[in-house]
Scaffold this active site. Sequence first.
Site, PDB file in Angstrom:
ATOM      1  N   HIS A   1      27.883 119.141  49.431  1.00  0.00           N
ATOM      2  CA  HIS A   1      28.276 118.041  48.549  1.00  0.00           C
ATOM      3  C   HIS A   1      29.584 118.366  47.822  1.00  0.00           C
ATOM      4  O   HIS A   1      29.794 118.001  46.661  1.00  0.00           O
ATOM      5  CB  HIS A   1      27.175 117.728  47.540  1.00  0.00           C
ATOM      6  CG  HIS A   1      26.989 116.265  47.271  1.00  0.00           C
ATOM      7  ND1 HIS A   1      26.040 115.496  47.898  1.00  0.00           N
ATOM      8  CD2 HIS A   1      27.652 115.417  46.450  1.00  0.00           C
ATOM      9  CE1 HIS A   1      26.111 114.245  47.466  1.00  0.00           C
ATOM     10  NE2 HIS A   1      27.091 114.170  46.584  1.00  0.00           N
TER      11      HIS A   1
ATOM     12  N   THR B   1      22.377 110.937  53.255  1.00  0.00           N
ATOM     13  CA  THR B   1      22.595 112.123  52.423  1.00  0.00           C
ATOM     14  C   THR B   1      21.275 112.618  51.853  1.00  0.00           C
ATOM     15  O   THR B   1      20.553 111.861  51.196  1.00  0.00           O
ATOM     16  CB  THR B   1      23.580 111.803  51.287  1.00  0.00           C
ATOM     17  OG1 THR B   1      24.830 111.416  51.860  1.00  0.00           O
ATOM     18  CG2 THR B   1      23.787 113.001  50.391  1.00  0.00           C
TER      19      THR B   1
ATOM     20  N   TYR C   1      21.688 107.054  50.264  1.00  0.00           N
ATOM     21  CA  TYR C   1      20.818 108.035  49.618  1.00  0.00           C
ATOM     22  C   TYR C   1      19.369 107.569  49.739  1.00  0.00           C
ATOM     23  O   TYR C   1      19.100 106.380  49.957  1.00  0.00           O
ATOM     24  CB  TYR C   1      21.141 108.150  48.128  1.00  0.00           C
ATOM     25  CG  TYR C   1      22.499 108.724  47.810  1.00  0.00           C
ATOM     26  CD1 TYR C   1      22.733 110.091  47.885  1.00  0.00           C
ATOM     27  CD2 TYR C   1      23.540 107.896  47.399  1.00  0.00           C
ATOM     28  CE1 TYR C   1      23.966 110.627  47.572  1.00  0.00           C
ATOM     29  CE2 TYR C   1      24.788 108.423  47.079  1.00  0.00           C
ATOM     30  CZ  TYR C   1      24.993 109.790  47.177  1.00  0.00           C
ATOM     31  OH  TYR C   1      26.213 110.318  46.868  1.00  0.00           O
TER      32      TYR C   1
ATOM     33  N   ARG D   1      29.309 120.100  44.480  1.00  0.00           N
ATOM     34  CA  ARG D   1      28.967 119.249  43.336  1.00  0.00           C
ATOM     35  C   ARG D   1      27.469 119.220  43.030  1.00  0.00           C
ATOM     36  O   ARG D   1      27.046 118.527  42.108  1.00  0.00           O
ATOM     37  CB  ARG D   1      29.466 117.820  43.593  1.00  0.00           C
ATOM     38  CG  ARG D   1      30.973 117.739  43.689  1.00  0.00           C
ATOM     39  CD  ARG D   1      31.432 116.396  44.246  1.00  0.00           C
ATOM     40  NE  ARG D   1      31.139 115.267  43.372  1.00  0.00           N
ATOM     41  CZ  ARG D   1      31.859 114.930  42.304  1.00  0.00           C
ATOM     42  NH1 ARG D   1      32.927 115.647  41.969  1.00  0.00           N
ATOM     43  NH2 ARG D   1      31.540 113.883  41.577  1.00  0.00           N
TER      44      ARG D   1
END
Length: 383
Positions: free
Chosen positions: A278, A155, A129, A281
Site C-alpha cells: 500500500h 484491495t 475494497y 501506508r
Amino acid sequence: MPIASVADFREAARRRLPRFLFEYIDGGSYAEVTLRKNVSELSDIALRQRVLRDVSSMDLTTELFGQRQALPVGLAPIGLAGLNARRGECQALRAAEGAGIPFTLSTVGACSLAEVARAATKPFWFQLYMIRDRAFMKDLLAQAAAANCSALVFTVDMPVPGTRYRDYHSGLAGADGLKGAIWRTMQAAMKPDWAWDVGVRGRPHTLGNVAPVLKGKTGIEDFFAWMRNNFDPSINWRDLDFIRSEWKGPLIIKGLLDAEDAREAAALGADGIVVSNHGGRQLDGVLSTARALPPIADAVGDKLTVLVDGGVRSGLDVVRMLALGAKGVLIGRAWAFALAAQGEAGVTKMLQLIEAEMRVAMALTGSCKIADINQSILAGRDM
C-alpha cells in the site's frame, strides 16, 4: 522549474498543493520506514550492463489480462487523486489512454465511475475494497461492469486504515469540525492556483463513488469517518466467492507480500495479484515490495499474472521490477505528483519519461523486448 524526472514532479506538486493534500500523497504510516525502503531497496538493485548487443530495434509492448498495451505499466488506484487537479481522475485517464496503458479508478476517488466512464474511450480498471455494506459493493460492481471496466483490482490489505502521522500534522486527520475546516481552508488560500482550479472550478466536490452513502455530506472529515466505519476487518479468503459471484472479468488481488498468501490467491482462481504494501501506508516495518517480489514470483508466476507497485520513481525502476519477476508495474505516487503539477499534460509527460528511461535501461542491459527482461540482467545473479 524544468521537469526532467518524477522527483521534479514531486517538488512541483509540493509547491502547488495545499499542505494537507501533498502530505496525504507523499506520506506513509507511522515512522515511514517501509515507505523509504520501497524506494531505497529498489534503487539498490544493480543491473548487469551489456554492450555490442544490437539494440537498434526495441519493442516495449506487452499483454496483460488479454489486452495489448504499449508499456508494461499501469496507473495504480489512488484515493482522492481527483482533488490534485480539476476532475483529476478523468485527466489521468485520458493521459493513460493516450499512452496505451490501463488506468485504475479507486473506490474512493474524487470522480465517480459514471463520470470517468463518460471521459473514457477505452476500457479501464476499477479498484474495490471489502466494505461492510455488501449491497453497496454489489452496486459498485454492477456500475463497473456497465462502465466496461476490463479488470477488477480487489484491495485486501486495508481491513483497517493505517495510522499516518503526517495527516494529523497537516490537519487532514484528527481535526474535525469548524477548526479543521478553517485550518484546511487557510492552507488552500495559500495556494491560489490550486484553489481556483480545483476548489472553485473543480466543483462539485462529492467524493465520487462514496457520495450516495454519505447522503449529502461532502467534508473531508465525513469521508474519513466513513472509511473508518465501513472497511471490513472480518474480510477473509471466503469473501472471494462473493466477489467472483458478482464480477465475471479478470480479478486482480492487490496487497500481497507473502508467498503463502499468493499461493492461496492462485488456488482460489485469481487472475492476477499485485505485490504491494500500500505504498508504505498501512503496516510500517513490512518488507519493501522489491524484496517481497522475487519469492512470490517464483511461487506463483506460472499460475497467474504477478504485478507490483511501491517505490517506482523511474523507468529504470520499472525495468528492475520486471527483472525481479513482475509481468507489469503499477505506478502510484509518480502519476499523482505529475497530475498535481501539470494535470493531464503532466501525467502524459511523466509516462513519456518512464518510457524513455526504460529504453535506455533496456538498451544498456541488452534487452530488445519486455520478454528479455529477467533475472539474467541483474548483476550478481547466477545466469
